[in-house]
Design a protein around this motif. Sequence first.
Motif, mmCIF file in Angstrom:
data_model
loop_
_atom_site.group_PDB
_atom_site.id
_atom_site.type_symbol
_atom_site.label_atom_id
_atom_site.label_comp_id
_atom_site.label_asym_id
_atom_site.label_seq_id
_atom_site.Cartn_x
_atom_site.Cartn_y
_atom_site.Cartn_z
ATOM 1 N N ILE A 64 33.153 3.828 18.361
ATOM 2 C CA ILE A 64 32.735 2.430 18.430
ATOM 3 C C ILE A 64 31.800 2.208 19.611
ATOM 4 O O ILE A 64 30.778 1.517 19.509
ATOM 5 N N SER A 65 32.112 2.794 20.754
ATOM 6 C CA SER A 65 31.265 2.652 21.941
ATOM 7 C C SER A 65 29.873 3.194 21.682
ATOM 8 O O SER A 65 28.865 2.595 22.080
ATOM 9 N N ALA A 66 29.797 4.349 21.003
ATOM 10 C CA ALA A 66 28.501 4.955 20.728
ATOM 11 C C ALA A 66 27.680 4.118 19.758
ATOM 12 O O ALA A 66 26.455 4.008 19.883
ATOM 13 N N GLN A 67 28.347 3.529 18.781
ATOM 14 C CA GLN A 67 27.632 2.760 17.771
ATOM 15 C C GLN A 67 27.209 1.382 18.263
ATOM 16 O O GLN A 67 26.118 0.910 17.940
ATOM 17 N N MET A 68 28.084 0.701 19.027
ATOM 18 C CA MET A 68 27.875 -0.702 19.327
ATOM 19 C C MET A 68 27.699 -1.008 20.800
ATOM 20 O O MET A 68 27.047 -1.992 21.159
ATOM 21 N N GLY A 69 28.293 -0.202 21.654
ATOM 22 C CA GLY A 69 28.284 -0.528 23.073
ATOM 23 C C GLY A 69 29.263 -1.638 23.403
ATOM 24 O O GLY A 69 29.949 -2.172 22.530
ATOM 25 N N LYS A 70 29.310 -2.001 24.659
ATOM 26 C CA LYS A 70 30.238 -3.029 25.114
ATOM 27 C C LYS A 70 29.890 -4.400 24.547
ATOM 28 O O LYS A 70 28.731 -4.706 24.267
ATOM 29 N N GLN A 71 30.903 -5.216 24.397
ATOM 30 C CA GLN A 71 30.705 -6.605 23.977
ATOM 31 C C GLN A 71 30.018 -7.369 25.093
ATOM 32 O O GLN A 71 30.382 -7.272 26.258
ATOM 33 N N THR A 72 28.995 -8.169 24.728
ATOM 34 C CA THR A 72 28.233 -8.913 25.735
ATOM 35 C C THR A 72 28.367 -10.429 25.605
ATOM 36 O O THR A 72 28.153 -11.147 26.574
ATOM 37 N N GLU A 73 28.682 -10.928 24.415
ATOM 38 C CA GLU A 73 28.794 -12.377 24.214
ATOM 39 C C GLU A 73 29.677 -12.661 23.011
ATOM 40 O O GLU A 73 29.532 -12.022 21.972
ATOM 41 N N VAL A 74 30.582 -13.602 23.154
ATOM 42 C CA VAL A 74 31.423 -14.043 22.040
ATOM 43 C C VAL A 74 30.834 -15.337 21.474
ATOM 44 O O VAL A 74 30.700 -16.327 22.190
ATOM 45 N N PHE A 75 30.501 -15.316 20.179
ATOM 46 C CA PHE A 75 29.971 -16.508 19.529
ATOM 47 C C PHE A 75 31.088 -17.426 19.044
ATOM 48 O O PHE A 75 30.977 -18.644 19.131
ATOM 49 N N ASP A 76 32.144 -16.830 18.515
ATOM 50 C CA ASP A 76 33.227 -17.647 17.964
ATOM 51 C C ASP A 76 34.458 -16.777 17.761
ATOM 52 O O ASP A 76 34.348 -15.568 17.523
ATOM 53 N N GLU A 77 35.627 -17.405 17.867
ATOM 54 C CA GLU A 77 36.898 -16.777 17.535
ATOM 55 C C GLU A 77 37.652 -17.728 16.615
ATOM 56 O O GLU A 77 37.678 -18.932 16.853
ATOM 57 N N VAL A 78 38.269 -17.164 15.592
ATOM 58 C CA VAL A 78 38.914 -17.968 14.559
ATOM 59 C C VAL A 78 40.319 -17.438 14.317
ATOM 60 O O VAL A 78 40.533 -16.220 14.305
ATOM 61 N N GLU A 79 41.277 -18.352 14.126
ATOM 62 C CA GLU A 79 42.613 -17.960 13.692
ATOM 63 C C GLU A 79 42.999 -18.783 12.479
ATOM 64 O O GLU A 79 42.621 -19.949 12.349
ATOM 65 N N MET A 80 43.742 -18.168 11.562
ATOM 66 C CA MET A 80 44.150 -18.845 10.343
ATOM 67 C C MET A 80 45.390 -18.163 9.798
ATOM 68 O O MET A 80 45.531 -16.939 9.913
ATOM 69 N N ALA A 81 46.299 -18.945 9.215
ATOM 70 C CA ALA A 81 47.501 -18.387 8.593
ATOM 71 C C ALA A 81 47.665 -18.983 7.205
ATOM 72 O O ALA A 81 47.568 -20.203 7.009
ATOM 73 N N ILE A 82 47.912 -18.105 6.211
ATOM 74 C CA ILE A 82 48.137 -18.544 4.841
ATOM 75 C C ILE A 82 48.783 -17.406 4.053
ATOM 76 O O ILE A 82 48.473 -16.225 4.276
ATOM 77 N N ASN A 83 49.692 -17.754 3.164
ATOM 78 C CA ASN A 83 50.320 -16.800 2.258
ATOM 79 C C ASN A 83 50.927 -15.597 2.976
ATOM 80 O O ASN A 83 50.828 -14.458 2.525
ATOM 81 N N GLY A 84 51.551 -15.869 4.125
ATOM 82 C CA GLY A 84 52.238 -14.812 4.853
ATOM 83 C C GLY A 84 51.336 -13.922 5.675
ATOM 84 O O GLY A 84 51.812 -12.969 6.313
ATOM 85 N N LEU A 85 50.036 -14.190 5.706
ATOM 86 C CA LEU A 85 49.091 -13.417 6.501
ATOM 87 C C LEU A 85 48.497 -14.296 7.598
ATOM 88 O O LEU A 85 48.234 -15.478 7.388
ATOM 89 N N THR A 86 48.306 -13.702 8.765
ATOM 90 C CA THR A 86 47.660 -14.381 9.883
ATOM 91 C C THR A 86 46.391 -13.619 10.220
ATOM 92 O O THR A 86 46.406 -12.395 10.386
ATOM 93 N N PHE A 87 45.283 -14.343 10.340
ATOM 94 C CA PHE A 87 43.976 -13.745 10.561
ATOM 95 C C PHE A 87 43.460 -14.081 11.956
ATOM 96 O O PHE A 87 43.543 -15.227 12.395
ATOM 97 N N TYR A 88 42.907 -13.085 12.616
ATOM 98 C CA TYR A 88 42.103 -13.292 13.830
ATOM 99 C C TYR A 88 40.723 -12.702 13.558
ATOM 100 O O TYR A 88 40.607 -11.555 13.106
ATOM 101 N N GLN A 89 39.678 -13.492 13.826
ATOM 102 C CA GLN A 89 38.312 -13.005 13.650
ATOM 103 C C GLN A 89 37.479 -13.377 14.866
ATOM 104 O O GLN A 89 37.616 -14.464 15.428
ATOM 105 N N ARG A 90 36.633 -12.436 15.251
ATOM 106 C CA ARG A 90 35.743 -12.655 16.399
ATOM 107 C C ARG A 90 34.330 -12.229 16.008
ATOM 108 O O ARG A 90 34.110 -11.104 15.551
ATOM 109 N N LEU A 91 33.384 -13.147 16.187
ATOM 110 C CA LEU A 91 31.974 -12.850 15.991
ATOM 111 C C LEU A 91 31.355 -12.732 17.374
ATOM 112 O O LEU A 91 31.414 -13.676 18.173
ATOM 113 N N ALA A 92 30.781 -11.573 17.676
ATOM 114 C CA ALA A 92 30.314 -11.317 19.035
ATOM 115 C C ALA A 92 29.089 -10.419 19.019
ATOM 116 O O ALA A 92 28.845 -9.663 18.068
ATOM 117 N N ALA A 93 28.303 -10.489 20.098
ATOM 118 C CA ALA A 93 27.178 -9.580 20.318
ATOM 119 C C ALA A 93 27.643 -8.396 21.148
ATOM 120 O O ALA A 93 28.552 -8.516 21.978
#
Length: 326
Positions: A64-93
Motif C-alpha cells: 500500500i505504501s508503494a502504491q499510494m504513499g502516506k495519507q495527506t488529506e481527508v476529504f470525508d469520513e462516513v459511518e452507517m449501520a443497516i441490516n446488521g452491518l456497520t460501515f466506515y468509509q474514508r475518502l482521502a488524498a
Amino acid sequence: MHIFTIAAVVAAAATAPDSVIERGRAVSDWTSPESVGALAAAAAPDLKAKIDAGGGPAAFSAAISAQMGKQTEVFDEVEMAINGLTFYQRLAAHERAPAAMTTVVWDDKGAVVAATVQPSSPPPAALPAGAGVSVRPPFGTPREGTWFTYWGGRNLARNYHMVAPAQTYAFDLVVVKDGKSFSGPANEHASYYCWGEPVLAVADGVVSDVVDGLPDMAIGDMSATAAAGNHVIVRVGPEQHALVAHLQRGSTKVKTGDTVKAGQPLGLCGNSGRTSEPHIHFHLQTGATFADAGNGLPANFHDMRVDGRPVRDGEPVRGQAIAATK
C-alpha cells in the motif's frame, strides 16, 4: 442501489474504541504496519487467511505504501449501520493518489467482515448555496419504519452514483425499522418495508417518459439491460426532469403527457431493473428520458425531517433518516 460492492477484499475483526469513526481509523491506516497488524490480529480465520496469503501485515503495508504513499488529506469520513452491518468509509488524498476510498465493514458481532482500499475521485467543486432544485421528497409516511438514505451526498464516499453524469446527485432510499430494511425471509419482496410503498411526484409537472411492464427482479439478481427498470420521469422545469425508478411491474399510474401535481402517486416501490433490493431511486436530470438523460441536477428537499430535525431545504446524505412532513 447496490448493497455494498467489495472490490479487493481483505478483512478482519474490530477492536472497539469509542465510535465507528475511531474504530475505522484504528484498523485502516494501511501504510502503517502497526495498523495492519491490528487488523490482522483481530481477523476472523477465513479472512485472516487472505491477509496471510498476501504475505502478512508487513507485506500488505509495504504494498500500500508503494502504491499510494502516506495519507495527506481527508476529504470525508462516513459511518452507517443497516441490516446488521456497520460501515466506515474514508475518502482521502495520498502522496501518490489524488483520492482513494477506504472501507471497513463490521458484522453484528463486531467482526470486520471486509476492508478495502481502492482508487477514487476527489469531491467535485462545491456548488453555490441555493443551487439545487426545490422539490418535495418522493414518498409519504411509510406503513412501518422510517425512510433512510442508503446512498446520497456529494462525494463518492456517500454516493456511488456520482460516476454517472446524469446521476451525480442521485438518492437511493429504503425504509428501515429497528435497523433493518426487511423482516422475514430476505429473498421475498414482501419482506422489505418499502415494497409497495407509494412513490410520489416531487413537484408539479408533465410526464415525459414512462416505462412499465418489466419484471420485478429476484432479490440480488440485478437486470443487465434495464438499469432503471420501471420508471417515471416528470418535467418539473426547463431542462429539469425528476426520475423515480425501480417501480413495481404494473403499478404505474400515469402516462407520457399527463400533468401531475406534487405529492401525486406515480407508482409503487418495487424491485425492477438493476437493483439488489426494493428501494426508491430518485434523481434530477436535464434530459427528458433515461436514454437521453443529460446531466444531473442537485435537489433541495423541502418539508422534511432529517434525523428527527425539521429541515426547510436540504439534501439528506448517506446514513440519515428522513421523513416527509407534508
